[in-house]
Design a protein around this motif. Structure first.
Motif: not given
Length: 217
Positions: A78-80, A91-94, A172-176, A204-217
């Motif tokens: 939800k926070v992601l 940041h919200a995830l942390l 793993p964090l895209a762009g980092v 982490s498994t759930l967050a990874h694709p969400v973070l990738i998607g947000l990075h690409q937008t």
């Protein structure tokens, strides 16, 4: 002529008395055997009841653990999903992980070259802080009592030096960097369980694709 009643000898009643004693002994033995049988049955029934209660309690504990895990995963997702950017989502995830596990510090470590630094944290004072550990440490999930075994220097920053329980989970964090990992720490021993590690791995498994998607937008 005098009349005399026949007089029984002292031994004339002995057979009847002995027979009575034998019957009494048999009844006593039968009663004792019956009591033993009833006692065994009660013990067996008590053991079956104990096992049934133990199984019920174990089932309740498993159900509670599953419910807690689902709640944590739902809250994390939800926070992601409510974040507008990759950095905001991270940041919200942390912050969410800090609240769930009562952990400090909670951060994302990133390896660039031969250095490991704090890339994101619930504590802004830690941002950019170098953590002298081997870069390969971020590629594997770990539950540890100290960062010292992973250190390449005896001089860890104080915030990491005092940890007595910690989790490291790759993210793993895209762009980092391809070598990034969540780190959750606590100052008391045994703060994190093996179950906690598995849940954070799922997060982490759930967050990874969400973070990738947000990075690409």
């Amino acid at each position: 002529m005098p009349f005399y009643l026949p007089i029984k000898s002292a031994d004339s009643d002995a057979p009847d008395e002995r027979m009575g004693d034998t019957q009494y002994a048999c009844r006593s033995q039968n009663q004792e055997r019956e009591l033993q049988r009833v006692n065994r049955r009660l013990v067996e029934e008590s053991e079956r009841l104990r096992l049934a209660l133990a199984e019920t309690d174990s089932l309740r504990q498993r159900e509670a653990a599953v419910l807690r895990e689902r709640t944590i995963l739902f809250d994390s997702l939800k926070v992601l999903s409510n974040a507008s950017s990759s950095s905001a989502a991270l940041h919200a995830l942390l912050i969410n992980l800090r609240s769930i596990y009562q952990a400090r510090p909670v951060c994302l470590l990133a390896a660039t070259g031969n250095e490991v630094k704090v890339h994101a944290s619930t504590d802004d004072a830690l941002l950019g802080l170098e953590v002298p550990i081997v870069t390969g440490a971020l590629c594997q999930s770990r539950r540890m009592a100290s960062l010292q075994p992973l250190g390449i220097s005896d001089c860890l920053p104080d915030v990491f030096q005092c940890l007595r329980s910690l989790l490291i989970v790759p993210l793993p964090l895209a762009g980092v960097s391809d070598q990034c990992a969540l780190l959750l720490g606590a100052g008391n021993s045994g703060h994190f369980s093996a179950s906690d590690l598995k849940v954070v791995e799922r997060i982490s498994t759930l967050a990874h694709p969400v973070l990738i998607g947000l990075h690409q937008t």
